[in-house]
Design a protein around this motif. Sequence first.
Motif, PDB file in Angstrom:
ATOM      1  N   ARG A  89     -69.748   5.058  22.857  1.00 26.92           N
ATOM      2  CA  ARG A  89     -69.863   3.937  23.785  1.00 26.92           C
ATOM      3  C   ARG A  89     -70.109   2.697  22.947  1.00 26.92           C
ATOM      4  N   VAL A  90     -69.224   1.719  23.124  1.00 27.85           N
ATOM      5  CA  VAL A  90     -69.305   0.468  22.367  1.00 27.85           C
ATOM      6  C   VAL A  90     -69.854  -0.608  23.290  1.00 27.85           C
ATOM      7  N   GLN A  91     -70.875  -1.294  22.805  1.00 30.91           N
ATOM      8  CA  GLN A  91     -71.466  -2.395  23.573  1.00 30.91           C
ATOM      9  C   GLN A  91     -71.634  -3.577  22.631  1.00 30.91           C
ATOM     10  N   ASP A  92     -71.109  -4.717  23.017  1.00 31.62           N
ATOM     11  CA  ASP A  92     -71.206  -5.935  22.205  1.00 31.62           C
ATOM     12  C   ASP A  92     -70.697  -5.713  20.780  1.00 31.62           C
ATOM     13  N   LEU A 140     -72.292  -2.674  12.546  1.00 33.29           N
ATOM     14  CA  LEU A 140     -71.610  -1.959  13.625  1.00 33.29           C
ATOM     15  C   LEU A 140     -72.529  -1.053  14.451  1.00 33.29           C
ATOM     16  N   MET A 141     -73.800  -0.956  14.092  1.00 31.83           N
ATOM     17  CA  MET A 141     -74.717  -0.029  14.756  1.00 31.83           C
ATOM     18  C   MET A 141     -75.764  -0.798  15.564  1.00 31.83           C
ATOM     19  N   GLY A 154     -62.800   2.116  29.727  1.00 31.33           N
ATOM     20  CA  GLY A 154     -64.082   1.481  30.016  1.00 31.33           C
ATOM     21  C   GLY A 154     -64.730   1.043  28.715  1.00 31.33           C
ATOM     22  N   ASP A 155     -65.991   1.427  28.520  1.00 36.34           N
ATOM     23  CA  ASP A 155     -66.706   1.043  27.303  1.00 36.34           C
ATOM     24  C   ASP A 155     -66.767   2.174  26.279  1.00 36.34           C
ATOM     25  N   GLN A 215     -62.502  -2.378  20.951  1.00 36.61           N
ATOM     26  CA  GLN A 215     -63.413  -1.230  20.865  1.00 36.61           C
ATOM     27  C   GLN A 215     -62.852  -0.191  19.903  1.00 36.61           C
ATOM     28  N   LYS A 216     -61.555   0.062  19.962  1.00 37.62           N
ATOM     29  CA  LYS A 216     -60.931   1.013  19.050  1.00 37.62           C
ATOM     30  C   LYS A 216     -61.066   0.537  17.603  1.00 37.62           C
ATOM     31  N   GLU A 217     -60.964  -0.767  17.402  1.00 36.92           N
ATOM     32  CA  GLU A 217     -61.112  -1.322  16.057  1.00 36.92           C
ATOM     33  C   GLU A 217     -62.543  -1.144  15.543  1.00 36.92           C
TER      34      GLU A 217
END
Length: 136
Positions: free
Chosen positions: A111-114, A28-29, A75-76, A5-7
Amino acid sequence: MPADQKEVVRRFNIEVIQNGNETAFRALMAADFINHSAPQGMPNGPESMWNTFQHVLRPALSHLTVTLHDQISEGDKVTTRKTISGVHTGTFMGVPATGRDVAISVIDIVRVQDGKYAEHWGVNTLPNVLAALSKA
């Protein structure tokens, strides 16, 4: 998971904001992305983010650089403290070019998802920067 997620957030900041890479932006969006920091009454989807970078920041600031100072993942969500800097060589939100160095401090939560940006919240020093430039 947190490192991945950080990447994602690191890539977005460097490849999209700093380098203006539209292919990376699209990759990325998330299509249903929501920018909770968009001004009230303004669009808050993916295209509003791209327009901010390409039509507000990039034309106003040459040598645009994003420096990531801290990233915390839980978390996410990824929280990032960063500085967006450049030289004020174009009109910036109504302020004519001054040739001065600009540094906008930012703290944002994504918030990162997939592997994609799903939501964004943020605070920054842009109002202070604009006030200082308009006095130049």
